[in-house]
Design a protein around this motif. Structure first.
Motif, PDB file in Angstrom:
ATOM      1  N   ASP A 229       7.411   2.407   4.070  1.00 14.19           N
ATOM      2  CA  ASP A 229       6.328   3.027   4.806  1.00 14.19           C
ATOM      3  C   ASP A 229       5.325   1.955   5.226  1.00 14.19           C
ATOM      4  N   LYS A 230       4.202   2.371   5.787  1.00 15.05           N
ATOM      5  CA  LYS A 230       3.226   1.416   6.316  1.00 15.05           C
ATOM      6  C   LYS A 230       2.564   0.582   5.219  1.00 15.05           C
ATOM      7  N   LEU A 231       2.633   1.042   3.982  1.00 16.34           N
ATOM      8  CA  LEU A 231       2.048   0.308   2.862  1.00 16.34           C
ATOM      9  C   LEU A 231       3.098  -0.494   2.102  1.00 16.34           C
ATOM     10  N   ASP A 232       4.296  -0.612   2.679  1.00 11.73           N
ATOM     11  CA  ASP A 232       5.418  -1.336   2.080  1.00 11.73           C
ATOM     12  C   ASP A 232       5.937  -0.688   0.801  1.00 11.73           C
ATOM     13  N   ASN A 233       5.685   0.602   0.629  1.00 12.45           N
ATOM     14  CA  ASN A 233       6.345   1.337  -0.440  1.00 12.45           C
ATOM     15  C   ASN A 233       7.763   1.676  -0.007  1.00 12.45           C
ATOM     16  N   LYS A 234       8.691   1.675  -0.958  1.00 13.00           N
ATOM     17  CA  LYS A 234      10.082   1.989  -0.659  1.00 13.00           C
ATOM     18  C   LYS A 234      10.343   3.485  -0.830  1.00 13.00           C
TER      19      LYS A 234
END
Length: 313
Positions: A229-234
């Motif tokens: 996602d935009k926060l670099d969560n997988k």
């Protein structure tokens, strides 16, 4: 024969379809003992060996990527390490049966010789044998390739699923090839596999986790699709599709399970909160199946779902 292309769908589009179709599930968290305070996750489906039910699981400290693979057996609903059984310094175990022989494997971490805590690569390792206590190493995948899986086809040949990255695979695509026997399994086999180009968009990725031979000779593939996602969560979801091994035609991917199917629980890191990893599937033959999954890189679950391969047979 040229493969028929299917329209590539994103994680979001696949999730919309998944949530639009209600289904009945039953969820069970697996309990483990005998591994100290370490987590057990990314388990295989259970299989029978010498009359007992066995699973393999990834065992590691919450703050580490250096794991071991244990064989577990169950007593009084608690899974414990199988007595006098070798453990392997691997991640993400898998198994299959080919010509009556047990084939197991996992991902070996490669570290920097000067900085042992620094991971620089990884290699999928394969072991074989008729006795769970005396398996022998027989093949290795190419560097940085995970999610290599094998299956015995109707005619006795061996189907090989790969997951190249980089120039051929981007962030990770699924490949497939057929070899005459396990004796032909080598690094070139993995590199030569045909890559399916229409399953994942460039910013997303996926891989095969287990393969099932279906009644019509096709292969039912259990795997995963993932994205940032935009926060670099997988975000990882369990998927399936079918493959005609002769023509290489595949059915469209569908999501069969998501993190929201499971209770809120611990995670290895905040960015892995919405992650499940398909470990294996047991089909009952009555329209239902049990999916084994790792959840948030910290826990292991079984979930009973409608058999996702029924429609392909």
């Amino acid at each position: 024969m040229k493969r028929k292309k299917t329209k590539t769908r994103t994680c979001t589009q696949l999730l919309d379809t998944f949530y639009a179709n209600l289904r009945t599930t039953r969820v069970e968290k697996l309990a483990f003992s005998g591994v100290g305070n370490r987590d057990v996750y990314n388990i295989t489906a259970p299989f029978r060996y010498n009359g007992e039910e066995v699973i393999m699981g990834r065992v590691e400290e919450r703050d580490s990527e250096f794991s071991q693979v244990f064989f577990f057996t169950c007593e009084n609903e608690v899974w414990s390490p199988r007595a006098h059984t070798h453990t392997y310094n691997l991640q993400d175990p898998f198994y299959t049966i080919i010509n009556g022989e047990l084939i197991v494997g996992g991902v070996e971490i490669i570290t920097d010789p000067d900085y042992p805590e620094k991971i620089v690569s990884w290699v999928t390792q394969f072991y074989r044998g008729f006795d769970i206590d005396s398996l022998c190493h027989f093949s290795s995948g190419p560097g940085t390739m995970k999610d290599i899986r094998l299956i015995e086809l109707t005619d006795g040949r061996v189907g090989v699923f790969t997951r190249p990255q980089g120039i051929r695979g981007g962030r990770g695509k699924i490949g497939f090839t057929i070899i005459p026997s396990l004796d032909e399994l080598n690094e070139q086999t993995f590199l030569d596999a045909e890559v399916f180009q229409d399953q994942f968009i460039p910013s997303e990725w996926g891989g095969a986790n287990e393969a099932h031979l279906l009644k019509n000779g096709h292969v039912g593939v259990l795997g995963h699709i993932a994205c940032f996602d935009k926060l670099d969560n997988k975000h990882y979801y369990s998927i399936v599709f079918s493959l005609n091994p002769e023509t290489k035609e595949t059915s469209p991917i569908k999501i069969i399970a998501a993190r929201s199917d499971f209770p809120i629980g611990p995670g290895k890191r905040p960015d892995l909160k919405d992650v499940i990893f398909s470990g294996g599937l047991i089909r009952f033959g009555d329209g239902r199946a049990i999916l084994s999954v790792g959840v948030s890189d910290a826990e292991a679950y079984h979930i009973e779902i409608p058999d996702p391969f029924d429609e392909y047979e």
